[in-house]
Design an enzyme around this catalytic site. Structure first.
Site, PDB file in Angstrom:
ATOM      1  N   GLY A 116      -2.288   4.765  -0.638  1.00  0.00           N
ATOM      2  CA  GLY A 116      -1.231   5.141  -1.618  1.00  0.00           C
ATOM      3  C   GLY A 116      -0.781   6.455  -1.037  1.00  0.00           C
ATOM      4  N   ASN A 141       0.740   1.143  -0.200  1.00  0.00           N
ATOM      5  CA  ASN A 141       1.168   1.017  -1.540  1.00  0.00           C
ATOM      6  C   ASN A 141       1.934   2.233  -1.805  1.00  0.00           C
ATOM      7  OD1 ASN A 141       1.556   0.755  -4.018  1.00  0.00           O
ATOM      8  ND2 ASN A 141      -0.858   1.411  -4.774  1.00  0.00           N
ATOM      9  N   TRP A 142       3.328   1.970  -1.790  1.00  0.00           N
ATOM     10  CA  TRP A 142       4.426   3.058  -2.054  1.00  0.00           C
ATOM     11  C   TRP A 142       4.513   3.335  -3.321  1.00  0.00           C
ATOM     12  CZ3 TRP A 142       8.999   1.688   1.761  1.00  0.00           C
ATOM     13  CH2 TRP A 142       8.673   2.028   2.974  1.00  0.00           C
ATOM     14  N   GLU A 165     -11.012   0.093  -6.076  1.00  0.00           N
ATOM     15  CA  GLU A 165     -10.322   1.442  -5.935  1.00  0.00           C
ATOM     16  C   GLU A 165     -11.213   2.157  -7.067  1.00  0.00           C
ATOM     17  OE1 GLU A 165      -6.237   1.720  -4.133  1.00  0.00           O
ATOM     18  OE2 GLU A 165      -6.094   1.110  -6.149  1.00  0.00           O
ATOM     19  N   HIS A 179      -3.794  -3.135 -10.479  1.00  0.00           N
ATOM     20  CA  HIS A 179      -3.819  -1.701 -10.128  1.00  0.00           C
ATOM     21  C   HIS A 179      -4.346  -0.904 -11.213  1.00  0.00           C
ATOM     22  CE1 HIS A 179      -3.267   2.425  -8.389  1.00  0.00           C
ATOM     23  NE2 HIS A 179      -3.377   1.516  -7.152  1.00  0.00           N
ATOM     24  N   SER A 219      -7.566   7.824  -1.871  1.00  0.00           N
ATOM     25  CA  SER A 219      -7.599   9.054  -1.151  1.00  0.00           C
ATOM     26  C   SER A 219      -7.931   8.890   0.373  1.00  0.00           C
ATOM     27  CB  SER A 219      -8.430  10.097  -1.513  1.00  0.00           C
ATOM     28  OG  SER A 219      -7.993  10.452  -3.038  1.00  0.00           O
TER      29      SER A 219
HETATM   30  P1  PGA Z   1      -4.215   7.137  -2.770  1.00  0.00           P
HETATM   31  O1  PGA Z   1      -3.873   5.650  -3.714  1.00  0.00           O
HETATM   32  O2  PGA Z   1      -4.504   6.513  -1.618  1.00  0.00           O
HETATM   33  O3  PGA Z   1      -3.086   8.126  -3.134  1.00  0.00           O
HETATM   34  O4  PGA Z   1      -5.456   7.486  -3.594  1.00  0.00           O
HETATM   35  C1  PGA Z   1      -4.408   4.419  -3.371  1.00  0.00           C
HETATM   36  C2  PGA Z   1      -3.930   3.492  -4.378  1.00  0.00           C
HETATM   37  O5  PGA Z   1      -3.870   3.681  -5.794  1.00  0.00           O
HETATM   38  O6  PGA Z   1      -3.514   2.210  -4.082  1.00  0.00           O
END
Ligand code: PGA
Length: 219
Positions: A203, A9-10, A145, A96, A182
């Site tokens: 992300g 997910n950019w 998430e 999201h 994360s």
């Molecule tokens: P992150 O984001 O890996 O930077 O925690 C994940 C996301 O929001 O899809």
């Protein structure tokens, strides 16, 4: 061996030039794919370019969008509808927490977006923040998430994520549950080895092609 989904997910990152550098480093042609579905969710502005790169390189990578209009085509200035996305993408992230928080997305809007995606034959990946987030009946893929885990460097525990994924599958006709928040190359396996977890939504670490490649390999 279960199928795993590894999703980048950019978010609101990368220009076309930066995406090209990423794809070169990722080695789009040689990327491993067996039993792992790799999905790249870029911003709207890059979807056409990403699709062209994937086709040119005969790559197995799938393209995803990060959002979709809750409306069909029409007088909705600024909106990108599902039929338009379908030209470039196979998947779309919906709901999201960053969209819920920053763009006032309600569960009602999210349900409409899911309907639009389905109608256009896009696979919606519904992001849920916990077991209380509503999941419409026709959703088959969910990403759990927890808000505190996103971009914080403090992932959920794999045991907690497993428990949530298990409950979601028991309560709904959801086929795949992914974990996001994360995720790093070092800890990805701790999540993907859990019986109810079918992959990860990445992300921050997906912005770096080497880290993302490691995540695919280590998952
Ligand atoms: P992150 O984001 O890996 O930077 O925690 C994940 C996301 O929001 O899809």
């Amino acid at each position: 061996m279960k199928k795993l989904f590894i999703i980048a997910n950019w978010k609101s990152h990368k220009t076309e030039e930066e995406a090209e550098v990423w794809l070169d480093a990722y080695k789009i042609k040689e990327a491993p794919v067996a039993e792992k579905e790799v999905i790249l969710c870029g911003p709207f502005t890059l979807l056409s370019f990403l699709k062209a790169c994937v086709v040119y390189n005969n790559s197995q990578i799938k393209i995803g969008a990060q959002d979709v209009s809750p409306f069909e085509e029409g007088a909705y200035t600024g909106a990108v509808n599902a039929k338009q996305l379908k030209e470039f993408a196979s998947y779309v992230l919906i709901g999201h927490s960053e969209r819920r928080a920053n763009f006032a997305e309600t569960n009602e809007i999210i349900t409409k977006k899911i309907q639009m995606a389905k109608q256009a034959d896009l696979i919606p990946i519904l992001c849920v923040q916990g077991i209380d987030t509503p999941i419409p009946e026709n959703v088959t893929m969910v990403a759990f998430e927890p808000i505190g885990a996103i971009g914080s460097g403090h992932p959920d525990s794999p045991e907690d994520a497993e428990q949530v994924a298990k409950i979601i599958k028991e309560k709904h006709s959801v086929q795949y549950v992914l974990y996001g928040g994360s995720v790093t190359p070092e800890d990805v396996k701790r999540f993907t080895q859990m019986p109810s977890i079918d992959g990860v939504l990445v992300g921050g670490a997906s912005l770096d092609p080497d880290k993302f490649t490691q995540i695919i390999h280590n998952s």
